[in-house]
Design a protein around this motif. Structure first.
Motif, PDB file in Angstrom:
ATOM      1  N   GLY A  53       1.241   4.866  32.724  1.00  0.00           N
ATOM      2  CA  GLY A  53       0.907   3.712  31.905  1.00  0.00           C
ATOM      3  C   GLY A  53      -0.288   3.963  31.010  1.00  0.00           C
ATOM      4  O   GLY A  53      -1.210   4.711  31.353  1.00  0.00           O
ATOM      5  N   MET A  54      -0.269   3.330  29.841  1.00  0.00           N
ATOM      6  CA  MET A  54      -1.414   3.390  28.929  1.00  0.00           C
ATOM      7  C   MET A  54      -1.477   2.081  28.148  1.00  0.00           C
ATOM      8  O   MET A  54      -0.451   1.452  27.874  1.00  0.00           O
ATOM      9  N   ILE A  55      -2.693   1.676  27.818  1.00  0.00           N
ATOM     10  CA  ILE A  55      -2.926   0.451  27.049  1.00  0.00           C
ATOM     11  C   ILE A  55      -3.061   0.826  25.576  1.00  0.00           C
ATOM     12  O   ILE A  55      -3.967   1.586  25.212  1.00  0.00           O
ATOM     13  N   VAL A  56      -2.165   0.299  24.735  1.00  0.00           N
ATOM     14  CA  VAL A  56      -2.139   0.646  23.306  1.00  0.00           C
ATOM     15  C   VAL A  56      -2.553  -0.578  22.500  1.00  0.00           C
ATOM     16  O   VAL A  56      -1.967  -1.652  22.643  1.00  0.00           O
ATOM     17  N   ASP A  57      -3.567  -0.400  21.665  1.00  0.00           N
ATOM     18  CA  ASP A  57      -4.056  -1.452  20.773  1.00  0.00           C
ATOM     19  C   ASP A  57      -3.720  -1.035  19.341  1.00  0.00           C
ATOM     20  O   ASP A  57      -4.189   0.014  18.875  1.00  0.00           O
ATOM     21  N   SER A  58      -2.913  -1.832  18.650  1.00  0.00           N
ATOM     22  CA  SER A  58      -2.418  -1.435  17.333  1.00  0.00           C
ATOM     23  C   SER A  58      -2.601  -2.555  16.314  1.00  0.00           C
ATOM     24  O   SER A  58      -2.923  -3.693  16.667  1.00  0.00           O
ATOM     25  N   PHE A  59      -2.369  -2.219  15.045  1.00  0.00           N
ATOM     26  CA  PHE A  59      -2.359  -3.219  13.979  1.00  0.00           C
ATOM     27  C   PHE A  59      -1.297  -2.831  12.951  1.00  0.00           C
ATOM     28  O   PHE A  59      -0.873  -1.666  12.875  1.00  0.00           O
ATOM     29  N   VAL A  60      -0.870  -3.828  12.162  1.00  0.00           N
ATOM     30  CA  VAL A  60       0.195  -3.624  11.176  1.00  0.00           C
ATOM     31  C   VAL A  60      -0.284  -4.143   9.817  1.00  0.00           C
ATOM     32  O   VAL A  60      -0.879  -5.216   9.726  1.00  0.00           O
ATOM     33  N   LYS A  61       0.006  -3.373   8.783  1.00  0.00           N
ATOM     34  CA  LYS A  61      -0.230  -3.811   7.408  1.00  0.00           C
ATOM     35  C   LYS A  61       1.131  -4.190   6.805  1.00  0.00           C
ATOM     36  O   LYS A  61       2.066  -3.380   6.839  1.00  0.00           O
ATOM     37  N   TRP A  62       1.219  -5.415   6.259  1.00  0.00           N
ATOM     38  CA  TRP A  62       2.505  -5.876   5.740  1.00  0.00           C
ATOM     39  C   TRP A  62       2.312  -6.757   4.514  1.00  0.00           C
ATOM     40  O   TRP A  62       1.217  -7.233   4.240  1.00  0.00           O
ATOM     41  N   ARG A  63       3.405  -6.976   3.785  1.00  0.00           N
ATOM     42  CA  ARG A  63       3.392  -7.899   2.646  1.00  0.00           C
ATOM     43  C   ARG A  63       4.803  -8.438   2.431  1.00  0.00           C
ATOM     44  O   ARG A  63       5.787  -7.867   2.934  1.00  0.00           O
ATOM     45  N   ILE A  64       4.890  -9.509   1.678  1.00  0.00           N
ATOM     46  CA  ILE A  64       6.178 -10.158   1.428  1.00  0.00           C
ATOM     47  C   ILE A  64       6.970  -9.332   0.410  1.00  0.00           C
ATOM     48  O   ILE A  64       6.465  -8.993  -0.661  1.00  0.00           O
ATOM     49  N   ALA A  65       8.212  -9.001   0.764  1.00  0.00           N
ATOM     50  CA  ALA A  65       9.076  -8.247  -0.141  1.00  0.00           C
ATOM     51  C   ALA A  65      10.146  -9.153  -0.765  1.00  0.00           C
ATOM     52  O   ALA A  65      10.423  -9.063  -1.958  1.00  0.00           O
ATOM     53  N   ILE A 115       3.934 -21.673  -2.400  1.00  0.00           N
ATOM     54  CA  ILE A 115       3.248 -20.459  -2.852  1.00  0.00           C
ATOM     55  C   ILE A 115       2.711 -19.701  -1.639  1.00  0.00           C
ATOM     56  O   ILE A 115       2.131 -20.298  -0.724  1.00  0.00           O
ATOM     57  N   PHE A 116       2.900 -18.371  -1.668  1.00  0.00           N
ATOM     58  CA  PHE A 116       2.480 -17.523  -0.548  1.00  0.00           C
ATOM     59  C   PHE A 116       1.606 -16.376  -1.060  1.00  0.00           C
ATOM     60  O   PHE A 116       1.703 -15.967  -2.220  1.00  0.00           O
ATOM     61  N   ASP A 117       0.793 -15.833  -0.157  1.00  0.00           N
ATOM     62  CA  ASP A 117      -0.091 -14.702  -0.479  1.00  0.00           C
ATOM     63  C   ASP A 117       0.752 -13.433  -0.563  1.00  0.00           C
ATOM     64  O   ASP A 117       1.426 -13.050   0.393  1.00  0.00           O
ATOM     65  N   ALA A 118       0.708 -12.752  -1.707  1.00  0.00           N
ATOM     66  CA  ALA A 118       1.512 -11.542  -1.922  1.00  0.00           C
ATOM     67  C   ALA A 118       0.731 -10.264  -1.650  1.00  0.00           C
ATOM     68  O   ALA A 118       1.268  -9.164  -1.806  1.00  0.00           O
ATOM     69  N   ARG A 119      -0.530 -10.394  -1.251  1.00  0.00           N
ATOM     70  CA  ARG A 119      -1.324  -9.198  -0.973  1.00  0.00           C
ATOM     71  C   ARG A 119      -0.940  -8.581   0.363  1.00  0.00           C
ATOM     72  O   ARG A 119      -0.216  -9.173   1.164  1.00  0.00           O
ATOM     73  N   VAL A 120      -1.461  -7.366   0.622  1.00  0.00           N
ATOM     74  CA  VAL A 120      -1.209  -6.702   1.905  1.00  0.00           C
ATOM     75  C   VAL A 120      -2.021  -7.413   2.981  1.00  0.00           C
ATOM     76  O   VAL A 120      -3.240  -7.551   2.875  1.00  0.00           O
ATOM     77  N   LEU A 121      -1.334  -7.888   4.007  1.00  0.00           N
ATOM     78  CA  LEU A 121      -1.967  -8.620   5.096  1.00  0.00           C
ATOM     79  C   LEU A 121      -1.976  -7.771   6.362  1.00  0.00           C
ATOM     80  O   LEU A 121      -1.273  -6.764   6.476  1.00  0.00           O
ATOM     81  N   THR A 122      -2.774  -8.205   7.326  1.00  0.00           N
ATOM     82  CA  THR A 122      -2.940  -7.437   8.566  1.00  0.00           C
ATOM     83  C   THR A 122      -2.585  -8.294   9.768  1.00  0.00           C
ATOM     84  O   THR A 122      -3.033  -9.443   9.870  1.00  0.00           O
TER      85      THR A 122
END
Length: 292
Positions: free
Chosen positions: A83-95, A61-68
């Motif tokens: 040059g530049m320092i980029v700090d990012s994040f991703v929102k994802w879920r299992i399809a 069983i896996f978490d189906a919610r939107v994860l970060t």
């Protein structure tokens, strides 16, 4: 405890154990796969109560919610090679649960690691095609939308993951570049400050000169008015004096003589050589002199 009670209790315990190993529940916020000896036999089990064979089947069983995924800040180069320092994040879920399990073995950390690598690669390529101005402000939203769309095509096919959104939290310049940028900004602000200061000094000179001019005009007008008033006062005094003198000339002649005596003999050390019979001593020699 009698043997008649032990048998029913053992039966109940066996039934409970059998139910626990046969029944399983998938919640609304979860996705599950059914394995048979480690092989996926049912890839997307819907939420609810389900059956499985004990020992033969296994449920993951896996978490189906939107994860970060909070990606680690990375250094990227723009099209100007800055040059530049980029700090990012991703929102994802299992399809696709089956593909997700097959690729990652159901390990969320492994999925996040693979996804972070793809995001960093996509950001690196997108930033390399744009200028610093476009990355920071001009095309930032467009860049994020294009990156999200591009990643989705890969992650859904290869990882069974849907990328909901990719966002940049912060963009910084490298330390050595930041110092030069800050120095340039400081020099620019100093130049603007000098310009404003010089304009202020110029305005101050104009205001001071205008104030001096107005002061000079006011003083000249006040002096003119005072002289006019003084002249009018002197004229009025002369007129009054003339009228008074004409009414009793002898009295005013006497008063003028007394004032002259007073001023002449004011100090003990004053000495005056004059003929006693002169006109100056007329009232001293003869009090009735003015009546002749």
């Amino acid at each position: 405890m009698s043997n008649r009670l032990i048998i029913p209790l053992l039966s109940i315990a066996l039934l409970v154990i059998l139910a626990m190993n046969t029944l399983f529940i998938v919640k609304e916020t979860e996705r599950a796969v059914l394995l048979q000896f480690g092989r996926v036999v049912e890839a997307d089990i819907q939420p609810g109560l389900h059956l499985k064979w004990p020992i033969v089947n296994e449920v993951r069983i896996f978490d189906a919610r939107v994860l970060t995924v909070d990606a680690r800040p990375e250094r990227f180069l723009t099209v100007e090679k800055k040059g530049m320092i980029v700090d990012s994040f991703v929102k994802w879920r299992i399809a696709d649960v089956g593909k997700y399990y097959t690729v990652t073995n159901g390990e969320e950390s492994r999925a996040e690691r693979l996804l972070a690598q793809r995001v960093n690669e996509g950001l690196r390529n997108a930033v390399a095609e744009r200028s610093m101005q476009e990355v920071v402000s001009g095309e930032r939203d467009q860049l994020m939308n294009e990156l999200t769309s591009g990643l989705n095509g890969f992650t859904q096919e290869s990882l069974g993951i849907e990328v909901v959104d990719v966002r940049v939290k912060r963009i910084d310049l490298p330390e050595q570049v930041s110092e030069s940028v800050f120095s340039r900004m400081k020099a620019e602000r100093d130049r603007e400050a000098r310009e404003h200061r010089s304009k202020g000094d110029e305005q101050a000179e104009i205001i001071t000169a205008d104030a001096d001019r107005q002061r000079t005009i006011l003083e000249a007008e006040a002096y003119r008015d005072s002289e006019l008033l003084r002249g009018e006062g002197d004229a009025e005094a002369a007129r009054i004096y003339a009228e008074s003198f004409n009414k009793n000339p002898e009295f005013y002649a006497f008063v003028r003589s007394l004032n002259a005596y007073k001023e002449t003999f004011k100090g003990r050390e004053d000495v005056l050589l004059i003929d006693p019979e002169s006109e100056f001593f007329r009232y001293l020699n003869d009090p009735r002199a003015g009546r002749q």
